[in-house]
Design a protein around this motif. Structure first.
Motif, PDB file in Angstrom:
ATOM      1  N   GLN A   1      -5.365   9.464   2.227  1.00 30.36           N
ATOM      2  CA  GLN A   1      -5.866   9.500   0.857  1.00 30.36           C
ATOM      3  C   GLN A   1      -4.744   9.152  -0.130  1.00 30.36           C
ATOM      4  OE1 GLN A   1      -9.447  10.628  -0.076  1.00 30.36           O
ATOM      5  NE2 GLN A   1      -9.307   9.590   1.910  1.00 30.36           N
ATOM      6  N   HIS A   2      -4.917   8.038  -0.834  1.00 33.36           N
ATOM      7  CA  HIS A   2      -3.927   7.599  -1.814  1.00 33.36           C
ATOM      8  C   HIS A   2      -4.264   8.175  -3.188  1.00 33.36           C
ATOM      9  CE1 HIS A   2      -1.999   4.601   0.855  1.00 33.36           C
ATOM     10  NE2 HIS A   2      -3.196   4.579   1.415  1.00 33.36           N
ATOM     11  N   GLY A   3      -3.236   8.391  -3.987  1.00 36.76           N
ATOM     12  CA  GLY A   3      -3.422   9.073  -5.267  1.00 36.76           C
ATOM     13  C   GLY A   3      -3.927   8.241  -6.420  1.00 36.76           C
ATOM     14  N   HIS A   4      -3.730   6.915  -6.375  1.00 37.15           N
ATOM     15  CA  HIS A   4      -4.102   6.119  -7.543  1.00 37.15           C
ATOM     16  C   HIS A   4      -5.625   6.049  -7.723  1.00 37.15           C
ATOM     17  CE1 HIS A   4      -2.653   3.517  -4.167  1.00 37.15           C
ATOM     18  NE2 HIS A   4      -3.896   3.068  -4.211  1.00 37.15           N
TER      19      HIS A   4
ATOM     20  N   GLU B   1      -3.156   1.393 -11.644  1.00 41.95           N
ATOM     21  CA  GLU B   1      -2.338   2.471 -11.080  1.00 41.95           C
ATOM     22  C   GLU B   1      -1.848   2.117  -9.686  1.00 41.95           C
ATOM     23  OE1 GLU B   1      -4.063   6.337 -11.074  1.00 41.95           O
ATOM     24  OE2 GLU B   1      -4.621   6.267 -13.188  1.00 41.95           O
ATOM     25  N   GLY B   2      -2.727   1.493  -8.913  1.00 42.57           N
ATOM     26  CA  GLY B   2      -2.363   1.105  -7.561  1.00 42.57           C
ATOM     27  C   GLY B   2      -1.234   0.099  -7.549  1.00 42.57           C
TER      28      GLY B   2
ATOM     29  N   GLY C   1       2.078   1.672  -9.004  1.00 43.31           N
ATOM     30  CA  GLY C   1       2.648   2.652  -8.084  1.00 43.31           C
ATOM     31  C   GLY C   1       3.314   1.990  -6.897  1.00 43.31           C
ATOM     32  N   ILE C   2       2.672   0.991  -6.322  1.00 42.81           N
ATOM     33  CA  ILE C   2       3.227   0.280  -5.161  1.00 42.81           C
ATOM     34  C   ILE C   2       4.478  -0.487  -5.562  1.00 42.81           C
ATOM     35  CG2 ILE C   2       2.817  -1.568  -3.488  1.00 42.81           C
ATOM     36  CD1 ILE C   2      -0.172  -0.717  -3.557  1.00 42.81           C
ATOM     37  N   LEU C   3       4.439  -1.155  -6.696  1.00 39.00           N
ATOM     38  CA  LEU C   3       5.605  -1.907  -7.171  1.00 39.00           C
ATOM     39  C   LEU C   3       6.789  -0.986  -7.442  1.00 39.00           C
ATOM     40  CD1 LEU C   3       3.930  -4.454  -9.626  1.00 39.00           C
ATOM     41  CD2 LEU C   3       5.195  -5.018  -7.544  1.00 39.00           C
ATOM     42  N   LYS C   4       6.521   0.171  -8.022  1.00 37.52           N
ATOM     43  CA  LYS C   4       7.585   1.114  -8.352  1.00 37.52           C
ATOM     44  C   LYS C   4       8.246   1.679  -7.105  1.00 37.52           C
ATOM     45  CE  LYS C   4       8.468   5.350 -11.002  1.00 37.52           C
ATOM     46  NZ  LYS C   4       7.861   6.408 -11.860  1.00 37.52           N
ATOM     47  N   GLU C   5       7.453   1.993  -6.083  1.00 42.05           N
ATOM     48  CA  GLU C   5       7.984   2.626  -4.883  1.00 42.05           C
ATOM     49  C   GLU C   5       8.516   1.648  -3.841  1.00 42.05           C
ATOM     50  OE1 GLU C   5       5.545   5.624  -3.089  1.00 42.05           O
ATOM     51  OE2 GLU C   5       4.666   6.204  -5.009  1.00 42.05           O
ATOM     52  N   HIS C   6       7.855   0.487  -3.710  1.00 43.64           N
ATOM     53  CA  HIS C   6       8.205  -0.411  -2.605  1.00 43.64           C
ATOM     54  C   HIS C   6       8.499  -1.853  -3.021  1.00 43.64           C
ATOM     55  CE1 HIS C   6       6.940   2.955  -0.174  1.00 43.64           C
ATOM     56  NE2 HIS C   6       5.736   2.921  -0.705  1.00 43.64           N
ATOM     57  N   GLY C   7       8.466  -2.143  -4.298  1.00 42.93           N
ATOM     58  CA  GLY C   7       8.768  -3.490  -4.741  1.00 42.93           C
ATOM     59  C   GLY C   7       7.618  -4.449  -4.494  1.00 42.93           C
ATOM     60  N   ILE C   8       7.825  -5.703  -4.858  1.00 43.12           N
ATOM     61  CA  ILE C   8       6.759  -6.692  -4.745  1.00 43.12           C
ATOM     62  C   ILE C   8       6.334  -6.927  -3.294  1.00 43.12           C
ATOM     63  CG2 ILE C   8       8.297  -8.712  -4.582  1.00 43.12           C
ATOM     64  CD1 ILE C   8       6.238 -10.136  -6.461  1.00 43.12           C
ATOM     65  N   GLY C   9       7.260  -6.736  -2.361  1.00 44.45           N
ATOM     66  CA  GLY C   9       6.921  -6.917  -0.950  1.00 44.45           C
ATOM     67  C   GLY C   9       5.879  -5.913  -0.482  1.00 44.45           C
ATOM     68  N   GLY C  10       5.838  -4.740  -1.131  1.00 42.87           N
ATOM     69  CA  GLY C  10       4.871  -3.722  -0.750  1.00 42.87           C
ATOM     70  C   GLY C  10       3.435  -4.146  -0.984  1.00 42.87           C
ATOM     71  N   LEU C  11       3.229  -5.096  -1.888  1.00 47.67           N
ATOM     72  CA  LEU C  11       1.876  -5.568  -2.178  1.00 47.67           C
ATOM     73  C   LEU C  11       1.322  -6.430  -1.049  1.00 47.67           C
ATOM     74  CD1 LEU C  11       2.240  -6.518  -5.964  1.00 47.67           C
ATOM     75  CD2 LEU C  11       1.041  -4.543  -5.007  1.00 47.67           C
ATOM     76  N   TRP C  12       2.196  -6.907  -0.181  1.00 40.93           N
ATOM     77  CA  TRP C  12       1.742  -7.736   0.942  1.00 40.93           C
ATOM     78  C   TRP C  12       1.883  -7.022   2.288  1.00 40.93           C
ATOM     79  CZ3 TRP C  12       2.768 -10.182  -3.565  1.00 40.93           C
ATOM     80  CH2 TRP C  12       1.906 -11.225  -3.917  1.00 40.93           C
TER      81      TRP C  12
END
Length: 321
Positions: free
Chosen positions: A149-152, A157-158, A161-172
């Motif tokens: 269960q994700h919080g966004h 928000e999604g 949150g992903i960009l803040k924690e894992h950078g642009i690579g996290g989106l892929w």
């Protein structure tokens, strides 16, 4: 008259967006059922969603009717970008004659390769939207929660949150699953659609401009698509929805191969077909609607294009014809 590349992509994307709006509730049901009992043997987990109708009722009762459209915004953006690239690229290959054999007819093998390559491009472009869509659709009341269960609570928000924690690579993250899913699905869908449409046209049962031709072709395509696409679809959902550690590594699966092995080991072959019911109920109408919208949008575009050309022809030119 074939359109320019950006026009073909826009037409393909708009067709998929129209279909996605109507079929998103089934996408929510499919996602929840694919995550139910993740990495657990049958009989060792709570069954919150017994079938498609029960899942709709359960979500309505526990989460509210609005949750049946969870993830709608990223889902529509995904349809626009992924299918815009996929259908547009495929149509461009068709316009250039790259999918035809030496006899001038559609080549089955070339259609498979063309559909797969077009799907691969679309999957990469639309991957961030699909990941956020999946995570939003899996989010539910604790009493019926399945999967991580994700919080966004929204697309913005999604992404932030992903960009803040894992950078642009996290989106892929999980894009390999998306590529396999769309490559197989695209090859199956577009190949059967083109082949079926050409065959139905040759039968001369309907008028060449009849909407029943793309409708019948889409039904055939939807059935084939469900059979081939469900296993990679399950893996794709699992990869996108899993939680990650501080380094951005998946908590459940290392990669696509690891995901497949663990599903087979823990859940057996049936694990790859979880959510098959809503998947069919969603894929079939989505395939029918998107391909019909695509076919009709292209006809409308071509008619408008021809009318525009006719209006722009000077009288002096007309009189000399």
């Amino acid at each position: 008259m074939p359109g320019r590349p950006h026009e073909e992509m826009l037409l393909g994307g708009l067709a998929a967006v129209g279909a996605g709006f109507f079929t998103n509730p089934l996408e929510v049901v499919k996602t929840r059922m694919q995550l139910q009992g993740e990495l657990k043997a049958r009989g060792h987990y709570a069954v919150h969603y017994r079938n498609s109708l029960h899942a709709i009722y359960t979500i309505f009762k526990s989460d509210g009717i609005i949750r049946l459209q969870s993830g709608l915004v990223p889902a529509l953006w995904y349809q626009l970008f992924m299918n815009g690239m996929r259908l547009g690229s495929y149509q461009i290959m068709t316009n250039l004659g790259l999918l035809n054999g030496s006899d001038g007819k559609v080549s089955f093998l070339k259609s498979i390769l063309g559909g797969a390559s077009a799907g691969c491009v679309g999957a990469i472009v639309g991957s961030p939207f699909y990941m956020v869509k999946t995570q939003l659709q899996s989010r539910s009341a604790s009493s019926i929660a399945v999967g991580y269960q994700h919080g966004h609570g929204s697309m913005v928000e999604g992404f932030t949150g992903i960009l803040k924690e894992h950078g642009i690579g996290g989106l892929w993250r999980g894009v390999t699953g998306a590529m396999l899913r769309v490559m197989i699905g695209s090859a199956a869908q577009l190949t059967t659609f083109s082949t079926a449409k050409e065959y139905i046209l040759s039968l001369k049962v309907f008028n060449d401009t009849s909407i029943l031709i793309p409708f019948c072709s889409s039904i055939v395509s939807g059935i084939v698509l469900t059979v081939f696409m469900t296993p990679p679809d399950v893996m794709c959902t699992r990869l996108y929805n899993q939680g990650v550690d501080a380094n951005g590594k998946g908590l459940y699966y290392k990669n696509l191969l690891d995901c497949g092995i663990k599903i087979m080991k823990k859940e057996g072959p049936w694990g790859f077909y979880k959510g098959w019911g809503p998947s069919f109920l969603r894929i079939a109408p989505h395939s029918v609607l998107s391909l019909m919208f695509w076919d009709q949008l292209r006809k409308t575009y071509e008619n408008l294009y021809h009318k525009h050309i006719e209006i722009d022809i000077p009288d002096s030119v007309k009189s000399s014809e």
